[in-house]
Design a protein around this motif. Sequence first.
Motif, PDB file in Angstrom:
ATOM      1  N   HIS A   1     -32.380  -2.502  43.605  1.00 14.04           N
ATOM      2  CA  HIS A   1     -31.437  -3.609  43.394  1.00 14.04           C
ATOM      3  C   HIS A   1     -30.658  -3.346  42.113  1.00 14.04           C
ATOM      4  N   SER A   2     -29.343  -3.501  42.180  1.00 14.88           N
ATOM      5  CA  SER A   2     -28.488  -3.282  41.024  1.00 14.88           C
ATOM      6  C   SER A   2     -27.837  -4.591  40.580  1.00 14.88           C
TER       7      SER A   2
ATOM      8  N   LEU B   1     -34.772  -1.111  39.475  1.00 15.91           N
ATOM      9  CA  LEU B   1     -33.787  -2.070  38.989  1.00 15.91           C
ATOM     10  C   LEU B   1     -32.776  -1.310  38.140  1.00 15.91           C
ATOM     11  N   TYR B   2     -31.509  -1.453  38.480  1.00 12.95           N
ATOM     12  CA  TYR B   2     -30.475  -0.645  37.835  1.00 12.95           C
ATOM     13  C   TYR B   2     -29.339  -1.531  37.349  1.00 12.95           C
TER      14      TYR B   2
ATOM     15  N   THR C   1     -23.868  -0.478  42.262  1.00 16.27           N
ATOM     16  CA  THR C   1     -24.808  -0.291  43.362  1.00 16.27           C
ATOM     17  C   THR C   1     -24.535   1.009  44.103  1.00 16.27           C
ATOM     18  N   THR C   2     -23.260   1.263  44.399  1.00 18.11           N
ATOM     19  CA  THR C   2     -22.927   2.478  45.147  1.00 18.11           C
ATOM     20  C   THR C   2     -23.289   3.729  44.357  1.00 18.11           C
ATOM     21  N   MET C   3     -23.053   3.698  43.053  1.00 20.86           N
ATOM     22  CA  MET C   3     -23.389   4.862  42.221  1.00 20.86           C
ATOM     23  C   MET C   3     -24.895   5.105  42.215  1.00 20.86           C
ATOM     24  N   ARG C   4     -25.677   4.012  42.087  1.00 22.50           N
ATOM     25  CA  ARG C   4     -27.122   4.176  42.034  1.00 22.50           C
ATOM     26  C   ARG C   4     -27.693   4.683  43.356  1.00 22.50           C
ATOM     27  N   LEU C   5     -27.222   4.131  44.460  1.00 28.49           N
ATOM     28  CA  LEU C   5     -27.725   4.582  45.757  1.00 28.49           C
ATOM     29  C   LEU C   5     -27.351   6.042  46.007  1.00 28.49           C
TER      30      LEU C   5
END
Length: 275
Positions: A35-36, A80-81, A85-89
């Motif tokens: 989850h971001s 947890l970021y 969201t797109t960058m983390r995934l």
Amino acid sequence: MGVVIGYDGSDHSMQALDWAMDEAELRKLPLTVCHSWQWPYGDGDQDGRDSLRRAAEHVLWHGADCARASSAGLHVRTDLYEGSTTMRLEELSADAGLLVVGSRGLGAMARAIIGSVAAHTAAHARCPVIVVRGRGALPRRSRPGPIVAGLANDDKSDAVLGFAFTEAAMRGLPLLVVHAWQQPPVAWGGMTFPALDPLAVQHAAENWLAQVLMPWREKQPKVTIKARTPESGAAQALTAVSDATLVVVGSPHGRFGSVTAAMLRHAPCPVAIVR
């Protein structure tokens, strides 16, 4: 890292979590719930940032707790970021075996809309992605339909078949392999005509598909395989399988073509994108 699920607490991410848990259990892999969150107001007060972070922690805790409570023996991790969201995934996909995200396919209008996170992830992830959409996309219906693989005559066919055969074998479902074909037209005198004999094009499509499937029939003798070579557009042929449990298509990294785009908007079930 195993199976990664992008989770935001919404209804469509809950459906994706159901599917991700199923994949992790079947593949005997750990599940990472990601989850971001982002502070949208620049240099805001610290109390506000702390409050938003606590809310994000609660969302993540809820998703992970649901996964642990619903799955016996599943190893669940959390991520947890603070950031995109797109960058983390995309970052997590580099070490993941499978990435699962939800779509907005919940209503009559919304079925034609794919969220920006799902669209970006489907195009840029470095591992296979399942975008969970369609009718209450729970992975284990009482009468599940086949796994459907859409094949084109390109370098993605082996990857598509490998993923589709794995899904069919794990779930004990038949595999339907679809290779659509159309006559190439030729223009003359302001009119278009079929360039080739349609029977010849059909036989060529059938022969190609039979040759591609031959080694897979030997590798996976327990999977029931059906082959279909309809004369139609590929997207039309795949969406016509209304009882599909999962549709598997291939796509190059960084983009997806018209067939994948159509599946992400109109497929009646979750869509797996492999590359």
